[in-house]
Design an enzyme around this catalytic site. Structure first.
Site, PDB file in Angstrom:
ATOM      1  N   LYS A   1       0.841  -1.200   0.000  1.00 38.70           N
ATOM      2  CA  LYS A   1       0.000   0.000   0.000  1.00 38.70           C
ATOM      3  C   LYS A   1       0.875   1.248   0.000  1.00 38.70           C
ATOM      4  O   LYS A   1       1.691   1.435   0.913  1.00 38.70           O
ATOM      5  CB  LYS A   1      -0.873   0.029   1.252  1.00 38.70           C
ATOM      6  CG  LYS A   1      -2.163  -0.743   1.120  1.00 38.70           C
ATOM      7  CD  LYS A   1      -2.840  -0.812   2.457  1.00 38.70           C
ATOM      8  CE  LYS A   1      -4.196  -0.192   2.467  1.00 38.70           C
ATOM      9  NZ  LYS A   1      -4.887  -0.427   3.757  1.00 38.70           N
TER      10      LYS A   1
HETATM   11  C1  E4P Z   1      -8.334   0.272   3.387  1.00 45.21           C
HETATM   12  O1  E4P Z   1      -7.481  -0.394   2.849  1.00 45.21           O
HETATM   13  C2  E4P Z   1      -8.222   0.831   4.746  1.00 45.21           C
HETATM   14  O2  E4P Z   1      -7.591  -0.119   5.578  1.00 45.21           O
HETATM   15  C3  E4P Z   1      -9.546   1.113   5.405  1.00 45.21           C
HETATM   16  O3  E4P Z   1     -10.642   0.821   4.602  1.00 45.21           O
HETATM   17  C4  E4P Z   1      -9.596   2.412   6.127  1.00 45.21           C
HETATM   18  O4  E4P Z   1     -10.868   2.653   6.596  1.00 45.21           O
HETATM   19  P1  E4P Z   1     -11.244   3.579   7.812  1.00 45.21           P
HETATM   20  O5  E4P Z   1     -11.694   4.881   7.262  1.00 45.21           O
HETATM   21  O6  E4P Z   1     -12.361   2.855   8.495  1.00 45.21           O
HETATM   22  O7  E4P Z   1     -10.021   3.710   8.687  1.00 45.21           O
END
Ligand code: E4P
Length: 308
Positions: free
Chosen positions: A125
């Protein structure tokens, strides 16, 4: 909820030119009816949440981030690495996204190589932007995506909030782009008390100029989900990205992220998302409905009369 006339009709064309998610095994008489269904990932770093979802055939991938790792009990890099390795091994060959935390290019690259070495199914990521270091290099994330693509390392361009970011990330070679629909909704509910049209912006172009002395252009802060009510903004962002990718046959997968409820799951399916990464508690409830339970209760009761 998205109206049918807001949905790009060509979404399916792009999906069917991509790898089938549910291929029919050789020799099977019954072809899988949902070969090009979107993939469903669990958005968690907790193995106890992942296990039942994988065993039930509900998910075929996982996304993690440092916050989720902390929630899963990580309190040092050693324990975070241990958790990440366990998930990667358990999920193989399905993809597991692991997030970079370094912000300097060489350190990012080193960390990406380290994470990628955890398994062939790792997707790194990469935050999309320049991390507010515009005077230094606004292309830090994009350059990293391109460098990792050249290294044959799959990437997930994360923290995407507008269609522009998604396009450039794809152009840099990202395998996935992750628009955070829940955070769009959170932000708008918190800050945008008055609904302004056309479209909704997380920020307004005129509010954000380049630093003093810079060219008089706005920063890339609108998320460009055109028209429609605030509550739909995140999912319309996803539909826009899917439409752009469809226009140019871009095979980068649109990974809808940051879910807050099960209705958003339906909306993302309507919007044509390629992957939905959903927190475990929401996934546990997607197959339920009170009327299904009520209906089945009556059927079971009635079937008991057959024994008499
Ligand atoms: C995606 O890869 C992220 O881990 C995740 O969806 C973040 O979401 P949040 O806004 O609930 O932290």
């Amino acid at each position: 909820m998205l109206r049918p006339d807001q949905i790009h009709q060509g979404v399916g064309d792009r999906r069917v030119s991509m790898e089938a998610v549910n291929p029919t095994e050789k020799g099977k008489r019954l072809a899988h009816p949902a070969a090009f269904a979107p993939r469903i990932f669990a958005d968690t770093a907790t193995l106890d949440e992942i296990r039942p979802l994988k065993e039930g055939g509900i998910i075929n991938g996982v996304t993690t981030n440092p916050t989720l790792l902390k929630r899963a009990g990580a309190d040092s890099w050693a324990s975070a690495d241990k958790i990440m390795k366990e998930i990667v091994k358990y999920m193989a060959p399905y993809p597991v996204s692991l997030e970079l935390t370094e912000l300097e290019p060489d350190k990012m690259f080193k960390q990406a190589k380290k994470l990628a070495a955890f398994g062939d199914n790792v997707v790194v990521k990469v935050p999309t932007g320049g991390f507010g270091q515009m005077e230094r290099d606004p292309f830090t994330g994009l350059k990293m995506l391109r460098r990792l693509w050249q290294e044959n390392i799959r990437t997930n361009a994360t923290l995407v909030f507008n269609t522009t970011q998604a396009f450039w990330a794809a152009n840099a070679g990202a395998s996935y782009v992750s628009p955070f629909l829940g955070r769009v909704a959170d932000y708008l509910y918190k800050h945008d008390q008055v609904e302004r049209g056309p479209g909704n912006s997380l920020y307004y172009m005129e509010d954000h100029k380049m630093p003093a002395g810079g060219p008089d252009v706005g920063a890339n802060t609108g998320y460009v989900a055109t028209d429609g009510p605030r509550k739909d903004a995140g999912v319309r962002l996803i539909n826009e990205i899917v439409t752009v990718f469809n226009n140019y046959r871009i095979h980068t997968e649109v990974l809808a992220a940051s879910f807050r409820n099960a209705v958003q799951v339906t909306e993302c399916l309507l919007a044509g998302a390629d992957i939905l990464t959903v927190p475990a508690p929401i996934l546990m409830g997607v197959a339920d409905h009170p009327l299904t339970n009520e209906g089945m209760k009556a059927f079971v009761e009635d079937s008991k009369t057959f024994d008499r």
